[in-house]
Structures are given as structure tokens and as C-alpha cells.
Enzyme design. Sequence first.
Site, PDB file in Angstrom:
ATOM      1  N   ASP A   1      -4.459   1.774  -2.158  1.00  0.00           N
ATOM      2  CA  ASP A   1      -4.734   0.332  -2.231  1.00  0.00           C
ATOM      3  C   ASP A   1      -4.109  -0.296  -3.477  1.00  0.00           C
ATOM      4  O   ASP A   1      -4.768  -0.414  -4.527  1.00  0.00           O
ATOM      5  CB  ASP A   1      -6.250   0.076  -2.216  1.00  0.00           C
ATOM      6  CG  ASP A   1      -6.874   0.408  -0.883  1.00  0.00           C
ATOM      7  OD1 ASP A   1      -6.120   0.537   0.104  1.00  0.00           O
ATOM      8  OD2 ASP A   1      -8.115   0.544  -0.825  1.00  0.00           O
TER       9      ASP A   1
ATOM     10  N   ARG B   1       3.685  -4.661   9.703  1.00  0.00           N
ATOM     11  CA  ARG B   1       4.423  -3.996   8.618  1.00  0.00           C
ATOM     12  C   ARG B   1       5.851  -4.528   8.591  1.00  0.00           C
ATOM     13  O   ARG B   1       6.532  -4.521   9.608  1.00  0.00           O
ATOM     14  CB  ARG B   1       4.381  -2.479   8.843  1.00  0.00           C
ATOM     15  CG  ARG B   1       2.933  -1.993   8.946  1.00  0.00           C
ATOM     16  CD  ARG B   1       2.792  -0.544   9.372  1.00  0.00           C
ATOM     17  NE  ARG B   1       1.350  -0.246   9.508  1.00  0.00           N
ATOM     18  CZ  ARG B   1       0.806   0.946   9.360  1.00  0.00           C
ATOM     19  NH1 ARG B   1       1.564   2.002   9.110  1.00  0.00           N
ATOM     20  NH2 ARG B   1      -0.494   1.113   9.467  1.00  0.00           N
TER      21      ARG B   1
ATOM     22  N   HIS C   1       0.852   4.524   2.071  1.00  0.00           N
ATOM     23  CA  HIS C   1       0.309   5.021   3.335  1.00  0.00           C
ATOM     24  C   HIS C   1       0.428   6.543   3.386  1.00  0.00           C
ATOM     25  O   HIS C   1       1.144   7.157   2.598  1.00  0.00           O
ATOM     26  CB  HIS C   1       1.003   4.344   4.517  1.00  0.00           C
ATOM     27  CG  HIS C   1       0.510   2.942   4.776  1.00  0.00           C
ATOM     28  ND1 HIS C   1      -0.007   2.538   5.978  1.00  0.00           N
ATOM     29  CD2 HIS C   1       0.426   1.863   3.956  1.00  0.00           C
ATOM     30  CE1 HIS C   1      -0.370   1.262   5.912  1.00  0.00           C
ATOM     31  NE2 HIS C   1      -0.126   0.826   4.685  1.00  0.00           N
TER      32      HIS C   1
ATOM     33  N   HIS D   1       0.818  -1.228   0.000  1.00  0.00           N
ATOM     34  CA  HIS D   1       0.000   0.000   0.000  1.00  0.00           C
ATOM     35  C   HIS D   1       0.839   1.259   0.000  1.00  0.00           C
ATOM     36  O   HIS D   1       1.965   1.269   0.474  1.00  0.00           O
ATOM     37  CB  HIS D   1      -0.884   0.071   1.259  1.00  0.00           C
ATOM     38  CG  HIS D   1      -1.625  -1.176   1.577  1.00  0.00           C
ATOM     39  ND1 HIS D   1      -1.549  -1.791   2.797  1.00  0.00           N
ATOM     40  CD2 HIS D   1      -2.472  -1.916   0.818  1.00  0.00           C
ATOM     41  CE1 HIS D   1      -2.322  -2.884   2.793  1.00  0.00           C
ATOM     42  NE2 HIS D   1      -2.891  -2.981   1.598  1.00  0.00           N
TER      43      HIS D   1
ATOM     44  N   HIS E   1      -3.787   3.895   5.349  1.00  0.00           N
ATOM     45  CA  HIS E   1      -3.758   3.920   3.880  1.00  0.00           C
ATOM     46  C   HIS E   1      -4.032   5.333   3.381  1.00  0.00           C
ATOM     47  O   HIS E   1      -4.928   6.015   3.890  1.00  0.00           O
ATOM     48  CB  HIS E   1      -4.822   2.976   3.303  1.00  0.00           C
ATOM     49  CG  HIS E   1      -4.561   1.549   3.616  1.00  0.00           C
ATOM     50  ND1 HIS E   1      -5.316   0.521   3.112  1.00  0.00           N
ATOM     51  CD2 HIS E   1      -3.593   0.962   4.387  1.00  0.00           C
ATOM     52  CE1 HIS E   1      -4.849  -0.635   3.554  1.00  0.00           C
ATOM     53  NE2 HIS E   1      -3.806  -0.391   4.341  1.00  0.00           N
TER      54      HIS E   1
ATOM     55  N   HIS F   1      -9.197   3.214  -1.531  1.00  0.00           N
ATOM     56  CA  HIS F   1      -8.166   4.152  -1.101  1.00  0.00           C
ATOM     57  C   HIS F   1      -7.199   4.334  -2.269  1.00  0.00           C
ATOM     58  O   HIS F   1      -6.885   3.364  -2.973  1.00  0.00           O
ATOM     59  CB  HIS F   1      -7.373   3.580   0.070  1.00  0.00           C
ATOM     60  CG  HIS F   1      -8.204   3.276   1.288  1.00  0.00           C
ATOM     61  ND1 HIS F   1      -7.878   2.286   2.172  1.00  0.00           N
ATOM     62  CD2 HIS F   1      -9.333   3.879   1.754  1.00  0.00           C
ATOM     63  CE1 HIS F   1      -8.772   2.282   3.165  1.00  0.00           C
ATOM     64  NE2 HIS F   1      -9.676   3.223   2.928  1.00  0.00           N
TER      65      HIS F   1
ATOM     66  N   HIS G   1     -11.751   0.874   2.001  1.00  0.00           N
ATOM     67  CA  HIS G   1     -10.641   0.056   1.513  1.00  0.00           C
ATOM     68  C   HIS G   1     -11.142  -0.888   0.413  1.00  0.00           C
ATOM     69  O   HIS G   1     -12.251  -1.391   0.459  1.00  0.00           O
ATOM     70  CB  HIS G   1     -10.058  -0.752   2.672  1.00  0.00           C
ATOM     71  CG  HIS G   1      -8.953  -1.662   2.256  1.00  0.00           C
ATOM     72  ND1 HIS G   1      -7.722  -1.196   1.841  1.00  0.00           N
ATOM     73  CD2 HIS G   1      -8.883  -3.014   2.154  1.00  0.00           C
ATOM     74  CE1 HIS G   1      -6.943  -2.229   1.532  1.00  0.00           C
ATOM     75  NE2 HIS G   1      -7.626  -3.338   1.714  1.00  0.00           N
TER      76      HIS G   1
ATOM     77  N   HIS H   1       3.265  -5.546   3.964  1.00  0.00           N
ATOM     78  CA  HIS H   1       2.757  -6.187   5.183  1.00  0.00           C
ATOM     79  C   HIS H   1       3.176  -7.663   5.274  1.00  0.00           C
ATOM     80  O   HIS H   1       3.474  -8.302   4.268  1.00  0.00           O
ATOM     81  CB  HIS H   1       1.228  -6.104   5.214  1.00  0.00           C
ATOM     82  CG  HIS H   1       0.729  -4.705   5.428  1.00  0.00           C
ATOM     83  ND1 HIS H   1       0.442  -4.195   6.663  1.00  0.00           N
ATOM     84  CD2 HIS H   1       0.478  -3.700   4.548  1.00  0.00           C
ATOM     85  CE1 HIS H   1       0.035  -2.936   6.544  1.00  0.00           C
ATOM     86  NE2 HIS H   1       0.040  -2.613   5.259  1.00  0.00           N
TER      87      HIS H   1
HETATM   88 CU   LIG Z   1      -0.568  -1.008   4.280  1.00  0.00          CU
HETATM   89 ZN   LIG Z   2      -6.833   0.646   1.906  1.00  0.00          ZN
END
Ligand SMILES: [Cu+2]
Ligand SMILES: [Zn+2]
Length: 177
Positions: A115, A166, A79, A77, A95, A112, A103, A149
Site C-alpha cells: 500500500d 490498471r 502487487h 501499489h 496487493h 498491506h 488494505h 491505477h
Molecule cells: Cu494496485
Molecule cells: Zn492494499
Amino acid sequence: MKSYIALFAILFAFTACTQTVEKEVVETEFEHDVLVATVMPVGDSGVAGSVTFTEDENGVAVQGSFTGLESGKHGFHIHEFGDCRADDGTSAGGHFNPAGNEHGAPTDMERHMGDLGNIEANQDGMAMVDYVDETVSLEQILGRGIIIHAGEDDLTSQPTGAAGSRVACGVIGIAQK
Ligand SMILES: [Cu+2]
Ligand SMILES: [Zn+2]
């Protein structure tokens, strides 16, 4: 005499007006068409790599490669913050979601902006990403974070896809072409 005073008054007023300097509005266009993030391990995960974001006629090309992963899928993602200071990567925030959407998956119309779905590592712990994203805006993601992740993004759980902790973090910057 009175008319002279009136004339001076008018002249003074006129001069005062014309001396009002208007602030020059400099409209700078966003001039970067390649951004890059070097992604580094969170803690001792050993996960590292890099990803580029390149302006493309159909969107933004997302291309990267990563090593040190456990085989399988990993949430990937953008962030909110380009901040990898925290030991667990949480300083990157949630995110990146400028539109205030739920999401979702990279292919969803509403998602997002951050995403980007999952990357999938092979038995050697290597993962590649190479697709064109139709939602990402280079201007908006500059300076924000990249997070990989430990687990898979299920693309539906709110607000994060339940992708777990993470394991790698990076900051999106301007690429040297
Ligand atoms: Cu993430
Ligand atoms: Zn997201």
C-alpha cells in the site's frame, strides 16, 4: 580373533559415521540496497515511468516519476506478482500482503506492504513520488509488481482502495547502481 572382529566393526562404524557429509548450509545475506521498476503502459494507456526503492536509515526511500497520466490521484501499489503479461494488468495479482493485513494508507501501522497510497499527476500528466516507507522490505518486494491505477485509492475500501483499472505495470528488479 573375536577382539579383532570387534575392533574392525567399531572402526567400520566410526568411519561410516565420519563419512556422513553434512549438507553445508550457506546463509546468504540479502545484498541489494537499490531496487528498480520500469513501469510500462497497460494497453494503450500511455502511462510510463520508473521507481526506485533504496535502503534508508529510516526505512526504504521510494522515488519515482511517471508520465502520461490523467491529472489527479492514482492508486500506486506493490502487487503480489511481477507479472505484467495480462492485457489488463491482472496477472500482477492483488496487493502484496505478506502480513495478512487489511488494505490501508502508507502511513498506517497495519496495511498491506504494497500500500504505497497515491501518486498525483499535474496538468501535464506527470507525477512524482518521493517518501520514506517504514513498512516495505526490499528483500520481500524483489520480483513483485508495481501497478498504477486509473483512479484514486481511497485508502479505506477493502481490499484494494477502489482504485479502478490498471493503467501501468512494472516488475521490481535489482538496480544497476
Ligand atoms: Cu494496485
Ligand atoms: Zn492494499
